[in-house]
Design a protein around this motif. Structure first.
Motif, mmCIF file in Angstrom:
data_model
loop_
_atom_site.group_PDB
_atom_site.id
_atom_site.type_symbol
_atom_site.label_atom_id
_atom_site.label_comp_id
_atom_site.label_asym_id
_atom_site.label_seq_id
_atom_site.Cartn_x
_atom_site.Cartn_y
_atom_site.Cartn_z
ATOM 1 N N GLY A 1 0.784 -1.220 0.000
ATOM 2 C CA GLY A 1 0.000 0.000 0.000
ATOM 3 C C GLY A 1 0.819 1.274 0.000
ATOM 4 O O GLY A 1 0.271 2.367 0.108
ATOM 5 N N ILE A 2 2.158 1.165 -0.126
ATOM 6 C CA ILE A 2 3.034 2.328 -0.134
ATOM 7 C C ILE A 2 3.614 2.494 -1.535
ATOM 8 O O ILE A 2 4.141 1.548 -2.112
ATOM 9 C CB ILE A 2 4.179 2.172 0.882
ATOM 10 N N ALA A 3 3.477 3.676 -2.095
ATOM 11 C CA ALA A 3 4.030 3.960 -3.415
ATOM 12 C C ALA A 3 5.468 4.445 -3.256
ATOM 13 O O ALA A 3 5.712 5.547 -2.755
ATOM 14 C CB ALA A 3 3.185 4.997 -4.141
ATOM 15 N N TYR A 4 6.425 3.607 -3.672
ATOM 16 C CA TYR A 4 7.843 3.942 -3.567
ATOM 17 C C TYR A 4 8.383 4.439 -4.905
ATOM 18 O O TYR A 4 8.047 3.889 -5.965
ATOM 19 C CB TYR A 4 8.665 2.716 -3.166
ATOM 20 N N ASN A 5 9.219 5.461 -4.838
ATOM 21 C CA ASN A 5 10.060 5.810 -5.973
ATOM 22 C C ASN A 5 11.251 4.860 -5.938
ATOM 23 O O ASN A 5 11.971 4.815 -4.929
ATOM 24 C CB ASN A 5 10.553 7.251 -5.857
ATOM 25 N N VAL A 6 11.466 4.106 -7.001
ATOM 26 C CA VAL A 6 12.532 3.103 -7.009
ATOM 27 C C VAL A 6 13.629 3.533 -7.977
ATOM 28 O O VAL A 6 13.350 3.979 -9.097
ATOM 29 C CB VAL A 6 11.991 1.718 -7.401
ATOM 30 N N PHE A 7 14.865 3.382 -7.522
ATOM 31 C CA PHE A 7 16.028 3.673 -8.359
ATOM 32 C C PHE A 7 16.970 2.481 -8.297
ATOM 33 O O PHE A 7 17.350 2.036 -7.213
ATOM 34 C CB PHE A 7 16.746 4.929 -7.871
ATOM 35 N N GLU A 8 17.342 1.926 -9.444
ATOM 36 C CA GLU A 8 18.297 0.829 -9.515
ATOM 37 C C GLU A 8 19.639 1.376 -10.000
ATOM 38 O O GLU A 8 19.728 1.947 -11.092
ATOM 39 C CB GLU A 8 17.791 -0.269 -10.445
ATOM 40 N N HIS A 9 20.675 1.183 -9.177
ATOM 41 C CA HIS A 9 21.994 1.736 -9.460
ATOM 42 C C HIS A 9 22.825 0.741 -10.252
ATOM 43 O O HIS A 9 23.061 -0.385 -9.802
ATOM 44 C CB HIS A 9 22.694 2.096 -8.147
ATOM 45 N N ARG A 10 23.276 1.172 -11.419
ATOM 46 C CA ARG A 10 23.995 0.297 -12.334
ATOM 47 C C ARG A 10 25.304 -0.214 -11.745
ATOM 48 O O ARG A 10 25.589 -1.410 -11.755
ATOM 49 C CB ARG A 10 24.276 1.065 -13.627
ATOM 50 N N ASP A 11 26.130 0.693 -11.200
ATOM 51 C CA ASP A 11 27.495 0.315 -10.845
ATOM 52 C C ASP A 11 27.592 -0.599 -9.631
ATOM 53 O O ASP A 11 28.430 -1.491 -9.594
ATOM 54 C CB ASP A 11 28.338 1.569 -10.612
ATOM 55 N N THR A 12 26.754 -0.367 -8.621
ATOM 56 C CA THR A 12 26.835 -1.206 -7.425
ATOM 57 C C THR A 12 25.798 -2.316 -7.428
ATOM 58 O O THR A 12 25.849 -3.210 -6.595
ATOM 59 C CB THR A 12 26.639 -0.369 -6.147
ATOM 60 N N GLY A 13 24.828 -2.256 -8.360
ATOM 61 C CA GLY A 13 23.767 -3.256 -8.377
ATOM 62 C C GLY A 13 22.769 -3.082 -7.254
ATOM 63 O O GLY A 13 21.930 -3.955 -7.015
ATOM 64 N N SER A 14 22.849 -1.971 -6.547
ATOM 65 C CA SER A 14 21.946 -1.741 -5.419
ATOM 66 C C SER A 14 20.671 -1.051 -5.879
ATOM 67 O O SER A 14 20.606 -0.465 -6.954
ATOM 68 C CB SER A 14 22.647 -0.900 -4.345
ATOM 69 N N LYS A 15 19.667 -1.133 -5.033
ATOM 70 C CA LYS A 15 18.361 -0.546 -5.340
ATOM 71 C C LYS A 15 17.974 0.389 -4.199
ATOM 72 O O LYS A 15 18.292 0.153 -3.032
ATOM 73 C CB LYS A 15 17.312 -1.641 -5.501
ATOM 74 N N MET A 16 17.280 1.445 -4.572
ATOM 75 C CA MET A 16 16.831 2.436 -3.602
ATOM 76 C C MET A 16 15.331 2.615 -3.770
ATOM 77 O O MET A 16 14.840 2.791 -4.888
ATOM 78 C CB MET A 16 17.572 3.747 -3.876
ATOM 79 N N ALA A 17 14.588 2.525 -2.677
ATOM 80 C CA ALA A 17 13.137 2.708 -2.710
ATOM 81 C C ALA A 17 12.754 3.687 -1.615
ATOM 82 O O ALA A 17 13.055 3.460 -0.439
ATOM 83 C CB ALA A 17 12.425 1.370 -2.504
ATOM 84 N N PHE A 18 12.097 4.785 -2.007
ATOM 85 C CA PHE A 18 11.851 5.839 -1.029
ATOM 86 C C PHE A 18 10.522 6.536 -1.270
ATOM 87 O O PHE A 18 9.941 6.474 -2.352
ATOM 88 C CB PHE A 18 12.986 6.869 -1.064
ATOM 89 N N VAL A 19 10.074 7.208 -0.213
ATOM 90 C CA VAL A 19 8.875 8.032 -0.249
ATOM 91 C C VAL A 19 9.314 9.487 -0.224
ATOM 92 O O VAL A 19 10.197 9.859 0.554
ATOM 93 C CB VAL A 19 7.962 7.740 0.959
ATOM 94 N N LYS A 20 8.733 10.306 -1.069
ATOM 95 C CA LYS A 20 9.081 11.719 -1.123
ATOM 96 C C LYS A 20 8.045 12.555 -0.389
ATOM 97 O O LYS A 20 6.845 12.353 -0.554
ATOM 98 C CB LYS A 20 9.195 12.194 -2.576
ATOM 99 N N ASN A 21 8.529 13.463 0.449
ATOM 100 C CA ASN A 21 7.699 14.455 1.136
ATOM 101 C C ASN A 21 6.523 13.819 1.879
ATOM 102 O O ASN A 21 5.363 14.059 1.599
ATOM 103 C CB ASN A 21 7.213 15.510 0.148
ATOM 104 N N SER A 22 6.882 13.017 2.879
ATOM 105 C CA SER A 22 5.884 12.318 3.688
ATOM 106 C C SER A 22 5.053 13.258 4.544
ATOM 107 O O SER A 22 3.964 12.893 4.991
ATOM 108 C CB SER A 22 6.588 11.315 4.604
ATOM 109 N N GLY A 23 5.565 14.459 4.800
ATOM 110 C CA GLY A 23 4.866 15.377 5.690
ATOM 111 C C GLY A 23 5.141 15.110 7.159
ATOM 112 O O GLY A 23 4.578 15.777 8.031
ATOM 113 N N VAL A 24 6.026 14.153 7.437
ATOM 114 C CA VAL A 24 6.376 13.807 8.807
ATOM 115 C C VAL A 24 7.682 14.501 9.181
ATOM 116 O O VAL A 24 8.655 14.466 8.432
ATOM 117 C CB VAL A 24 6.527 12.287 8.975
ATOM 118 N N CYS A 25 7.706 15.152 10.316
ATOM 119 C CA CYS A 25 8.884 15.799 10.901
ATOM 120 C C CYS A 25 9.180 17.152 10.261
ATOM 121 O O CYS A 25 8.961 18.182 10.886
ATOM 122 C CB CYS A 25 10.118 14.894 10.826
ATOM 123 N N GLU A 26 9.666 17.180 9.033
ATOM 124 C CA GLU A 26 9.995 18.446 8.380
ATOM 125 C C GLU A 26 8.766 18.999 7.668
ATOM 126 O O GLU A 26 8.318 18.449 6.659
ATOM 127 C CB GLU A 26 11.141 18.261 7.396
#
Length: 483
Positions: A44-69
């Motif tokens: 139920g969470i929409a993640y922005n996903v980025f797959e990094h070519r050089d390290t083979g790692s993946k990044m999945a994140f939420v932008k501007n959650s409205g929490v804290c900042e």
């Protein structure tokens, strides 16, 4: 936090070393592969996903959650980096409130080992804090993202919101995963490349800070000579408050602080005399063996001898919180309201967290305990970093016992670098904020030491204005100076 030193002696001494190889830095790239970006819904969470070519790692994140900042126009990103196979490392990134396109990038690591950097975020210098027993956070006017783009990281795996397999069992094996995370971050957010970069940490950060900075510099050199591929980090400054660097120096300083701190004696002179003898006859020889052999069992044994025969007896004599001796042991300070907040399902959903938050779980620290990492000195590594010319600040709240300011000052005096003699001779001068003394400091060349008045282990909680001031000064490449 520095490791809570409560693991049984028998466990640490009896368990043989278990080492899992850390990931090697990327040595090349596959030209037919490209970085990928896409949206993926998970639970139920929409993640922005980025797959990094050089390290083979993946990044999945939420932008501007409205929490804290909640400052208008300030972006934030929270989620996970895959820094190795089945290794999801949690991060929370906040843009600078002022001129983020020009501001430096700073990474914060809490200590432990195995304590979440959400401690620093919510209790020390993040964009929000809990005030007046409130259950919802409010904006922190002294947040470090007033000046810098701030990246908070939960490492190693198993810490905070991070989850998966945890092969890290020492400070040295932790460093390559941090490098992978930073490389994936730069690939996903290339606008932060070529910025001044800072490593700030505390407590067990006396291990983390020198080693992570040293590893970054080594990887930069490897990129220069073509043996590695990646983005160089323009390391500008390293800041470590109330750090644990060297047990031989700091175990003895614990006795010195316990009998002669400026708040209240924790032991009397007679007890101190006995403990100094224990240090010389039991603790120091064990630490010397650890240094001489580098053996895991020897280092684990040394750590436990010093804990059981020096630290624990001091704690048994007087009731005090080891992180703020002005407080009783049963009333730790500051309050940990943030823990229940981060465990709320609605908050987890908003920020993209997948697992139940654990501030300082046992599992990561047990791995470090098996290798005796706590007893291993990072003084030489710190000296190497200082010798490269980056601005280095060692600072400490003077009400903390466990990584007290006296031990931190002795460590600073022991750093080997061209201006060592000048530093050792320098007098401590008042450190002022708006004309009000907040501590004392000394500096020579690119190394500074600052004692902060009326502050426990988590210095920015107690002295937020002074902490922001010195943070900015050091990140600008300057020594501390009064205002």
């Amino acid at each position: 936090m520095r490791w809570s030193r409560g693991v049984a002696t028998a466990l640490l001494a009896a368990v043989a070393r278990t080492v899992v190889a850390a990931p090697a830095a990327a040595t090349g790239s596959s030209s037919h592969l490209m970085n990928k970006r896409y949206i993926e819904e998970r639970d139920g969470i929409a993640y922005n996903v980025f797959e990094h070519r050089d390290t083979g790692s993946k990044m999945a994140f939420v932008k501007n959650s409205g929490v804290c900042e909640t400052t208008p126009g300030v972006n934030q990103y929270s989620g996970y980096f895959e820094v190795g196979k089945n290794m999801s490392m949690w991060f929370w990134f906040f843009e600078a409130r002022n001129k983020p396109a020009e501001a430096p990038l700073v990474t914060w690591f809490n200590g432990g080992p195995g304590c979440s950097s959400m401690i620093g975020l919510f209790q020390e210098h993040g964009p929000c804090q809990f005030y007046n027993n409130q259950t919802e956070p409010s904006l922190n006017p002294w947040s470090w993202n007033n000046y810098a783009n701030m990246l908070y990281v939960d490492q190693p795996i198993g810490t905070g919101f991070s989850f998966g397999d945890d092969p890290v069992n020492s400070t040295v094996t932790a460093a390559p995963y941090v490098w992978n995370l930073l490389q994936a971050f730069y690939a996903s957010f290339p606008e932060y490349e070529c910025r001044d970069f800072g490593v700030f940490t505390e407590s067990y950060g006396g291990h983390y800070g020198p080693e992570f900075a040293h590893y970054i510099q080594a990887q930069n050199a490897a990129i220069d000579d073509g043996s590695a591929v990646g983005e160089k980090l323009a390391l500008k400054a390293v800041g470590i408050n109330n750090g644990w660097f060297d047990s031989t120096i700091q175990e003895r300083a614990g006795i010195e602080f316990a009998v002669g701190n400026s708040y209240r004696p924790l032991i009397n002179e007679s007890v101190a005399t006995k403990l100094y003898d224990v240090f010389e006859t039991r603790c120091k020889p064990a630490l010397d063996k650890c240094v001489a052999t580098g053996n895991d069992t020897a280092c684990a044994d040394a750590d436990n001898i010093c804990i059981n025969e020096i630290d624990n007896p001091i704690a048994a004599i007087t009731d005090f919180d080891t992180y703020d001796i002005r407080q009783p042991s049963k009333d730790p300070f500051p309050p940990d309201t943030y823990v229940e907040f981060l465990r709320r399902p609605d908050v987890m959903q908003k920020i993209g967290a997948k697992v139940r938050f654990e501030a300082c779980p046992d599992a990561p620290s047990v791995g470090f305990g098996r290798t005796g990492d706590d007893a291993r000195s990072f003084l030489d590594t710190l000296s190497d970093v200082v010798q490269t010319g980056v601005q280095v600040l060692l600072w400490a709240g003077d009400a903390d016992y466990i990584c007290n300011w006296i031990g931190n000052m002795h460590v600073a005096d022991a750093v080997e670098y061209p201006a060592k003699a000048q530093f050792n001779k320098a007098c401590m001068k008042p450190y002022k904020v708006g004309g009000v003394a907040k501590g004392k400091f000394k500096t020579a060349g690119n190394l500074s030491f600052l004692r902060v008045y009326e502050a426990g282990h988590e210095v920015p909680y107690y002295q937020p204005e002074a902490s922001l001031q010195v943070f900015m000064q050091v990140m600008q490449g300057n020594a501390p100076s009064s205002t």
